[in-house]
Design an enzyme around this catalytic site. Structure first.
Site, short mmCIF file in Angstrom:
data_model
loop_
_atom_site.label_atom_id
_atom_site.label_comp_id
_atom_site.label_asym_id
_atom_site.label_seq_id
_atom_site.Cartn_x
_atom_site.Cartn_y
_atom_site.Cartn_z
N GLY A 1 9.27 32.61 -9.71
CA GLY A 1 8.01 32.33 -10.39
C GLY A 1 7.02 31.56 -9.54
O GLY A 1 7.33 31.09 -8.43
N HIS A 2 5.82 31.41 -10.06
CA HIS A 2 4.71 30.76 -9.36
C HIS A 2 5.01 29.30 -9.08
O HIS A 2 5.44 28.56 -9.95
CB HIS A 2 3.40 30.88 -10.12
CG HIS A 2 3.48 30.62 -11.59
ND1 HIS A 2 2.43 30.15 -12.31
CD2 HIS A 2 4.49 30.76 -12.49
CE1 HIS A 2 2.78 30.02 -13.57
NE2 HIS A 2 4.02 30.39 -13.71
N GLY A 3 4.76 28.92 -7.85
CA GLY A 3 4.88 27.51 -7.49
C GLY A 3 6.29 27.03 -7.21
O GLY A 3 6.50 25.83 -7.04
#
EC number: 2.3.1.191
Lengths: 349, 349, 349
Positions: free
Chosen positions: A246-248
């Site tokens: 996922g993002h980040g």
């Protein structure tokens, strides 16, 4: 290749005085699993529990563990062998003597679409129908297979291989000697939607994704970029097929993530973390160095370095093994309880 | 951009008299997470538990919740701020002031293969190696990135974006303002095999898939079409990466399906359903409006509207939390039971 | 098509004297689910529990089970029908009378990149931007959709269909009448990394993958090749979307693997094995003929032929149903136990 030549080439991975039996220094024509070996094959035996395979293998040479009994067994059958503390590791090096993975020959396929603003290194191999957008930077010795798409300002480090049909999104930075397998998508938009009275509001994903040197990403895996800042995969981390990052997320060095693992947004993994197949990690969770999570583990809360965990929510593996075993005895436990209640009830009267 | 200008541009999402502290109306150069903010950054704080980040951020401006104490803290450090009930939502709008996602410039790449029977709207951006079959209809302002394949009679609504390497199958109808991410496959054949004495018989999938307006589908996700009838994804529903939607599913409006969710055939989701990562839903199951399923939930039976569920098979989240906690105490429970048995046994004698 | 003509065409799947009611031998214009049927539709009813649908369907003809009551109901409403032991199977055959899946017309698209050393059969349909490397062999009547990539020495058997954006790796051998759906990757490198003091050492994957005749592989699924030897998928085995098959797996004939199933390396499945959605199987595990694993099952150890299993780790489905039901009563069980302890404690005094 003579067996002696193989031993010589593997010498760098062996002690100064290797434990070896040349036999009649046979000609080795290839590598094989011990149960599929034929005349000319070099195979390996991981340990004593595979001893019976020495008795039946049709192969010519073996890599053995440091076990005199197994070694004697091989010698008795006229099999040449070399012994090591880590047979599987030596076998990995042996395979590389006989096999090199396919790489496109150097050159740029005439059908490739390369924006004039892209910066290209030397000795590139670029396949058919590769699309390279403006601002892309490709270092030397990169190999890009057919039907790959690079969005603007992606950067690909020296010696990296991009397999067919994968996509590298805008501003993604991929290090040196990385391998991105078919269909993988690197630097895609994180799943950023904020609830509001009028439905989901998209949070634009203005960040980017970084893969440090030596990272490998499996087929059809995805590594998203965040709304702000970066997603980062540490040096030499290996990611299997169909994995979602996922993002980040910030993944440390030398991790291994097996197939179908899913990390939600903002997850942090330390170094040398191993996640087995279908493990899931919740939003923003921090997992310490060296943690091992067995298959299908669901990680909801931060995990201290060195833990071996299982279950959902994750608990120490040893406790999980106990609780699962007991949960499967619940019918019996329930019966015992009912019996006690009856007994005690009758006594109470 | 001056901070005052930002507040002005965000005014539509703020009350008539916004709670704001302009400070010296600093110049804002970008957005950042509060822990990564530098001079010129605008960040946000979701609530009190992140209060300590105000004390250390190097950023210039903040979006804050309606909390006078946090606001005072920011003012004390000379940080300009604007307050709102929903800081994260306002931050989403703020990002959009500084960042627009990459879109191909208008125009059709000369390498694209477009069937003469396809119907093309105006102001299209079509990338390299896009293959568009006969009968395809593409509305105005559509952006199709490189290496996308459209099968016959697919229809793409106005303003929709198809990212690289995705595939839209025959007769699929995609609405307006949808986004299909890289590698996604829409309208593929459902997994329809009927057992027979001579093995699996394929049930041809003669149906089609419909995505209503505003739907987003993540990378490498699949939405199958059914044997007969349609698979339908409701307006503004958002689907993350690596999600499987089986043949004949009917998904309501404004749902959110996180990564690696899998819906078997014929599943019906109401509106505003949220499925967290790796959730699975069984064949033909109906899930009511507003249901929330936490990560890895396995849904076997119909779920009433509004339920919050967990576990496998799914039960109310509150009950699940209790039962899981107790299942992890099974070794202790078992010991207690044995002790009672011994005690009672000795008493019985 | 007249209903009588349909019955005649389906005769091969019916007994010599089919149980049938022609009614007024209506014109049938298509197939539909019974709840979506309109005038001219042929639908089916699986069994008695769908009886109420006969009362309300707007369709013209039905495939019914061998149930006189349901047949009478249909006749009473003037619906033509034909009865069979397996309505769903007959419906599958009926769909095929009205629908043929889209195939590219024969011919090689001028944009396709075909290496001069490739061997091409007759009557091929090869789409736009297909990349075919040296040494590839393609048999007669193969259909390859747009943007597919074939690595060197891949072999594709007669009548096989490769859908858009999929990749076939070097030395992969795909049998006759196989279907590979969009984005699938066949013959990719297994996840072979050996731990060493200096980090992960890549074990090159010198093996190959074989798909026997009649295999179907879903969208974005991956079938890896092993370090040595082969990965093999048996005849007529059907694999759904987003499935991971690890290096060196041997899958028997006529298996069905539902979406998001994951097999680790070296797994062996017998014939006729059915794995439901999101099932995982551990390294080197052997699963016997005819095993059925329900959704999300985690298989850690060898499973005997014919077992029906569930849970994680997998146990017999019947035991699992009991233990899960009891685990959800743990709060109550725990209360009972505490009560007994109190009771016994007070008695002891």
């Amino acid at each position: 290749m003579k067996f002696s030549e193989i031993v010589q080439k593997l010498a760098i991975h062996l002690p100064d005085s290797p434990v070896v039996s040349m036999g009649e220094d046979p000609e080795i024509t290839g590598v094989a699993a011990v149960e599929e070996a034929t005349v000319g094959s070099l195979s390996y035996i991981e340990g004593r529990k595979f001893a019976d395979r020495i008795a039946v293998t049709a192969g010519t040479a073996l890599i053995l563990p440091m076990n005199p009994q197994l070694q004697q067994q091989a010698s008795d059958r006229g099999i040449a062998w070399v012994a090591t503390e880590e047979p599987r590791l030596l076998f990995a090096h042996a395979i590389a003597l006989f096999y090199q993975p396919f790489r496109l020959p150097a050159g740029i396929h005439p059908s490739a679409s390369i924006h004039p603003d892209a910066t290209l290194g030397e000795n590139l191999a670029i396949g058919a129908f590769v699309s390279i957008a403006n601002g892309v930077k490709i270092a030397n010795n990169v190999c890009i297979h057919a039907n790959v798409t690079l969005y603007p300002h992606a950067e690909i480090g020296e010696g990296t291989v991009l397999h067919a049909n994968c996509t590298i999104h805008e501003r993604t930075r991929i290090g040196k000697r990385c391998t991105i397998h078919c269909g993988a998508v690197i630097g895609s938009e994180g799943f950023g939607f904020v609830p509001s009275r009028s439905g989901w509001v998209k949070m634009e994903q203005s960040g980017y994704t970084v893969l440090e040197d030596g990272v490998e990403v499996g087929c059809n895996s995805n590594i998203d970029r965040p709304a702000v800042g970066e997603t980062r995969i540490g040096e030499n981390t290996k990611i299997d097929n169909l994995v979602q990052i996922g993002h980040g997320c910030k993944i440390g060095k030398n991790c291994a993530l097996a197939a179908q693992v899913g990390l939600a947004g903002g997850v942090q993994l330390g170094n040398n973390v191993i996640l087995a197949g279908q493990v899931g990690v919740n939003n923003q969770v921090k997992v310490g160095d060296g943690v091992i999570a067995t298959a299908k583990t669901g990680i909801h809360t931060d995990i201290a370095a060195g833990a071996v965990i299982s279950g959902f929510p994750a608990i120490p593996n040893r406790l999980w093994l106990k609780t699962v075993a007991l949960s499967y005895r619940l019918p019996e436990i329930y019966q015992s309880l009912k019996q006690l209640q009856r007994l005690l009830g009758s006594k109470s009267n």
